[in-house]
Design an enzyme around this catalytic site. Structure first.
Site, PDB file in Angstrom:
ATOM      1  N   ASP A   1      -9.533  -4.648  -6.190  1.00 40.66           N
ATOM      2  CA  ASP A   1      -8.515  -3.717  -5.116  1.00 40.66           C
ATOM      3  C   ASP A   1      -8.348  -2.143  -5.551  1.00 40.66           C
ATOM      4  O   ASP A   1      -8.188  -1.532  -6.576  1.00 40.66           O
ATOM      5  CB  ASP A   1      -6.663  -4.376  -5.111  1.00 40.66           C
ATOM      6  CG  ASP A   1      -6.419  -3.096  -3.792  1.00 40.66           C
ATOM      7  OD1 ASP A   1      -7.350  -2.247  -3.242  1.00 40.66           O
ATOM      8  OD2 ASP A   1      -5.340  -3.962  -3.475  1.00 40.66           O
TER       9      ASP A   1
ATOM     10  N   SER B   1       0.682  -1.005   0.265  1.00 39.67           N
ATOM     11  CA  SER B   1       0.600   0.169   0.283  1.00 39.67           C
ATOM     12  C   SER B   1       0.931   0.575  -0.050  1.00 39.67           C
ATOM     13  O   SER B   1       1.368   1.425  -0.985  1.00 39.67           O
ATOM     14  CB  SER B   1      -0.994  -0.198   1.200  1.00 39.67           C
ATOM     15  OG  SER B   1      -2.001   1.070   1.552  1.00 39.67           O
TER      16      SER B   1
END
Length: 542
Positions: free
Chosen positions: A366, A314
């Site tokens: 995602d 991330s």
């Protein structure tokens, strides 16, 4: 969709929001009416007691009053089901019905008070009858209106923040979190930050399977633009591994939100060296720590023949990608593995440059690898366009979405009808975005106060490196028996230039789910991606 106007004010609830609350009240009222009717029929012959006539009159008026309320609520539900989100015309009578419903609260409360008084002082009938009446009075006093009106404010903002999860490294190629294993012993590694009980480090040990002596430096220091990271030796892969943590704290969120673009001073032959400001500052902080504090030199003094591998998830993936670019000149064989990196990270030229040494891994739908200022603006416009074109009522869309979330299925089974008669299959259960890309809506004009109006501040940014996309085969719901299966393929960044709306757009970002999907792909060799990249180049993976 527009808020209703009642008593001269606009409220934060639309006229098509009353279907489900109305059904709930209708269900309770009908049960209540049937119960009172049953009580009256069963004990009608036992009302020849003192106060019995009064009690009979009370029950009769109560039944009539409840019938009127039921009819009013039923009318509210039926009217609320009419029209579409942006077409409240068929629901124009809703305000009058709500005024009637609110007015009925007064006689209902008065009659409940009179009933309580009569039962307490004037009625001396069969105990079962009295108890039944007391129960109805109690139920009435506890009756609530399921519709809560809240005045709309032009400045009201609803924000949700999703914090990341601390993940450590498994042999330099995966990030996840293991159960804590707190130990009290003298550290053989450099430790910076608040881990006095060694709980974080115990989790890292259990997850990675590394030994105490394999860790060169661990930093839990966490501020805006300053991320926690660790440096370890992976002897099995003969690598010096730098792992950068993803979003977990408020400070990390502020780093994420610094989404302007800034020019980087890099020692590489790239014309446009611009990147996400917050992430580039975080990468620069880790770079200074590694070089100025001698951390990287210490690691390579222990294993001079090892190669450098940088990983992150991330926010940490974005910082890892930029860090690998910064270290590329001094470590030409550096490799970076970015798990679920943000899309709005690198300029076009830096994105192309990073393909030589960076691999990104994206799971399913995602949202983070598709998230940037540009894609957010595009999502806003597409949502408004879809709302303007949708000719299904809101309650049907919500029901379709709940079914898809709970039981899965093919999104094409839940199409959203469009004005103009175009009934082609849609790719999303709620939005149908692909079909709407070719439709313009004359009813909507978009505001010009967009961040995209400042191209120098918010230019298009791209994800790092080559991208491996783990795609789910079929769909699975929360309560379905289907076990998700994944295949891996090389993908182009253009496949991630739009935010996809779906029930797994957030969960696919979680590191543990990503690891399970990756493990399943590796276990199923035929589904595993080959090492042949685009253009025939072989991917050099550690």
């Amino acid at each position: 969709m527009p808020g209703m106007v009642l008593f001269g004010r606009r409220w934060a609830i639309a006229s098509d929001d009353l279907v489900f609350p109305g059904f709930l009240e209708l269900f309770l009222r009908v049960l209540w009416w049937i119960g009172i009717l049953t009580l009256y029929v069963m004990y009608r012959g036992k009302l020849d007691c003192p106060g019995g006539a009064l009690l009979s009159s009370y029950l009769t008026v109560l039944l009539v009053l409840l019938a009127v309320i039921i009819c009013t609520v039923l009318a509210i539900v039926c009217v609320s089901m009419r029209g579409t989100i942006c077409n409240p015309g068929p629901r124009k009578s809703m305000a009058k019905l709500l005024y009637i419903r609110l007015a009925l609260f007064l006689p209902e409360m008065v009659w409940a008070s009179l009933g309580a008084s009569w039962i307490a002082h004037s009625v001396h009938c069969d105990k079962a009858v009295v108890n039944g009446i007391i129960a109805t009075v109690i139920v009435r006093t506890q009756t609530w209106c399921p519709v809560t009106l809240r005045q709309a404010s032009p400045f009201s903002i609803s924000s949700r923040t999703v914090s990341g999860i601390t993940r450590s490294l498994r042999s330099g190629s995966a990030i996840l979190q293991g159960p804590p294993s707190c130990r009290s012993r003298t550290a053989d590694y450099d430790l910076v930050g608040g881990d006095q009980l060694n709980c974080h480090f115990g989790s890292i040990l259990q997850t990675t399977g590394l030994q105490y002596g394999d860790f060169v430096h661990i930093s839990f220091h966490d501020k805006v633009y300053e991320l926690p990271f660790l440096v370890a030796l992976d002897h099995r892969k003969e690598s010096v591994v730098v792992a950068v943590r993803g979003t977990m704290s408020l400070q990390d969120i502020l780093t994420d939100l610094s989404a302007e673009s800034e020019t980087l001073d890099l020692e590489c032959e790239v014309q446009d060296c611009s990147a996400h400001k917050g992430i580039s500052q975080a990468a620069r902080y880790v770079y200074r720590r590694l070089i100025n504090d001698g951390i990287l030199s210490q690691a390579f003094s222990l294993a001079p023949e090892y190669r450098l591998v940088i990983v992150g998830h991330s926010l940490g993936a974005g910082a890892a990608a930029l860090l690998s670019i910064m270290l590329r000149k001094s470590h030409p064989h550096v490799r970076c593995y970015a798990y679920s990196p943000p899309r709005g990270l690198l300029s076009k030229s830096l994105y192309e440059y990073s393909k030589n040494f960076t691999v990104s891994l994206v799971l399913g739908k995602d949202v983070i690898p598709r998230l940037s200022v540009t894609t957010l603006e595009d999502l806003k416009k597409r949502i408004l366009r879809v709302i303007a074109h949708c000719n299904k009522p809101k309650y049907k869309i919500l029901l379709y979405g709940c079914w898809y979330e709970l039981f899965g299925g093919d999104p094409d089974n839940f199409p959203t009808e469009l004005d103009g008669g175009d009934q082609r299959d849609l790719t999303q259960p709620l939005l149908g975005e692909q079909s709407l890309l070719t439709h313009g809506s004359p009813a909507y004009s978009f505001s010009s106060d967009s961040p995209l109006e400042s191209p120098s501040k918010y230019p298009p940014l791209y994800p790092p490196g080559r991208i491996i996309h783990l795609e789910e085969e079929g769909t699975s719901g929360r309560f379905s028996c289907y076990t998700a299966q994944y295949t891996a393929k090389w993908s182009h960044e253009s496949e991630f230039n739009k935010i996809l709306i779906g029930p797994k757009m957030l969960t696919d970002h979680m590191p543990d789910i990503l690891m399970r999907a990756l493990d399943s792909v590796v276990a199923d060799r035929p589904a595993c991606v080959s090492c042949q990249a685009h253009g025939g180049a072989h991917v050099d993976m550690v």
